[in-house]
Design an enzyme around this catalytic site. Sequence first.
Site, mmCIF file in Angstrom:
data_model
loop_
_atom_site.group_PDB
_atom_site.id
_atom_site.type_symbol
_atom_site.label_atom_id
_atom_site.label_comp_id
_atom_site.label_asym_id
_atom_site.label_seq_id
_atom_site.Cartn_x
_atom_site.Cartn_y
_atom_site.Cartn_z
ATOM 1 N N CYS A 172 0.868 -1.187 0.000
ATOM 2 C CA CYS A 172 0.000 0.000 0.000
ATOM 3 C C CYS A 172 0.905 1.238 0.000
ATOM 4 O O CYS A 172 2.064 1.147 -0.421
ATOM 5 C CB CYS A 172 -0.989 -0.029 1.161
ATOM 6 S SG CYS A 172 -0.254 0.018 2.806
ATOM 7 N N ASN A 181 2.297 1.397 4.381
ATOM 8 C CA ASN A 181 2.583 0.108 5.040
ATOM 9 C C ASN A 181 2.270 0.146 6.542
ATOM 10 O O ASN A 181 2.926 -0.509 7.346
ATOM 11 C CB ASN A 181 4.038 -0.346 4.795
ATOM 12 C CG ASN A 181 4.336 -1.785 5.189
ATOM 13 O OD1 ASN A 181 5.472 -2.114 5.533
ATOM 14 N ND2 ASN A 181 3.365 -2.661 5.140
ATOM 15 N N CYS A 216 -1.491 0.723 7.396
ATOM 16 C CA CYS A 216 -2.932 0.448 7.526
ATOM 17 C C CYS A 216 -3.360 -0.785 6.742
ATOM 18 O O CYS A 216 -3.695 -1.823 7.318
ATOM 19 C CB CYS A 216 -3.761 1.649 7.065
ATOM 20 S SG CYS A 216 -3.516 3.120 8.074
ATOM 21 N N ARG A 217 -3.368 -0.685 5.395
ATOM 22 C CA ARG A 217 -3.942 -1.760 4.589
ATOM 23 C C ARG A 217 -3.022 -2.957 4.411
ATOM 24 O O ARG A 217 -3.447 -4.106 4.637
ATOM 25 C CB ARG A 217 -4.334 -1.206 3.199
ATOM 26 C CG ARG A 217 -5.453 -0.202 3.247
ATOM 27 C CD ARG A 217 -5.567 0.576 1.953
ATOM 28 N NE ARG A 217 -4.437 1.477 1.773
ATOM 29 C CZ ARG A 217 -4.233 2.227 0.702
ATOM 30 N NH1 ARG A 217 -5.094 2.153 -0.304
ATOM 31 N NH2 ARG A 217 -3.199 3.033 0.636
ATOM 32 N N SER A 218 -1.784 -2.721 3.967
ATOM 33 C CA SER A 218 -0.937 -3.886 3.660
ATOM 34 C C SER A 218 -0.544 -4.702 4.896
ATOM 35 O O SER A 218 -0.406 -5.923 4.777
ATOM 36 C CB SER A 218 0.285 -3.499 2.816
ATOM 37 O OG SER A 218 1.080 -2.539 3.442
ATOM 38 N N ASP A 257 -7.965 3.756 0.982
ATOM 39 C CA ASP A 257 -7.149 4.148 2.124
ATOM 40 C C ASP A 257 -8.031 4.555 3.316
ATOM 41 O O ASP A 257 -8.787 5.519 3.218
ATOM 42 C CB ASP A 257 -6.297 5.338 1.661
ATOM 43 C CG ASP A 257 -5.313 5.784 2.704
ATOM 44 O OD1 ASP A 257 -5.357 5.255 3.822
ATOM 45 O OD2 ASP A 257 -4.495 6.662 2.381
HETATM 46 P P1 4NP Z 1 -1.775 2.790 4.143
HETATM 47 O O1 4NP Z 1 -2.459 4.109 4.731
HETATM 48 O O2 4NP Z 1 -1.226 3.170 2.787
HETATM 49 O O3 4NP Z 1 -2.928 1.834 4.039
HETATM 50 O O4 4NP Z 1 -0.720 2.362 5.131
HETATM 51 C C1 4NP Z 1 -1.786 5.320 4.878
HETATM 52 C C2 4NP Z 1 -0.991 5.548 5.963
HETATM 53 C C3 4NP Z 1 -0.366 6.771 6.119
HETATM 54 C C4 4NP Z 1 -0.533 7.751 5.182
HETATM 55 C C5 4NP Z 1 -1.328 7.522 4.076
HETATM 56 C C6 4NP Z 1 -1.948 6.304 3.917
HETATM 57 N N1 4NP Z 1 0.084 9.005 5.355
HETATM 58 O O5 4NP Z 1 -0.171 9.900 4.532
HETATM 59 O O6 4NP Z 1 0.855 9.184 6.299
#
Ligand code: 4NP
Length: 140
Positions: A3, A6, A8-10, A111
Amino acid sequence: MVCLGNICRSPLAHGIFEHLSKDFSITVDSAGTANYHAGNAPDPRSIKTAAAKGINIANQKARQFIAADFVAFDYIFVMDQENLNNVLKLAETESDRKKVRLLLGSDEVEDPYYGGDQGFEIVFDKIEKACKNIIESWNQ
Ligand code: 4NP
């Protein structure tokens, strides 16, 4: 499983896939296309959502996706179109490119970072369903 951050989703996809494939000898890992959160544990909302389903992801550590991952892994599942584009920018060969696909096939795992807890449950369910389908297709 890839993602953006790294966190939240992955990490959820990593934990879910590892859990569902524990009878296979395969290596599951996750990474983010960005390095904002490198070294960090998953988002507490992801940890909590996974724990409620009996999956412990608290010990994972975020890292950035690197070109060497194309050598280390046979399949690279990404959560959304932006991740797909960013991962493909690092691909060097046709064989690298063929390894990359959206985890949901044609849909995206959106996201959940800026939303509430419910978003994480939706993400969990979508990822779990996709992982089950992939493993089922491997069993046939
Ligand atoms: P992820 O979510 O891609 O599912 O881990 C996010 C985590 C942090 C951020 C964006 C998306 N950020 O902008 O910090």
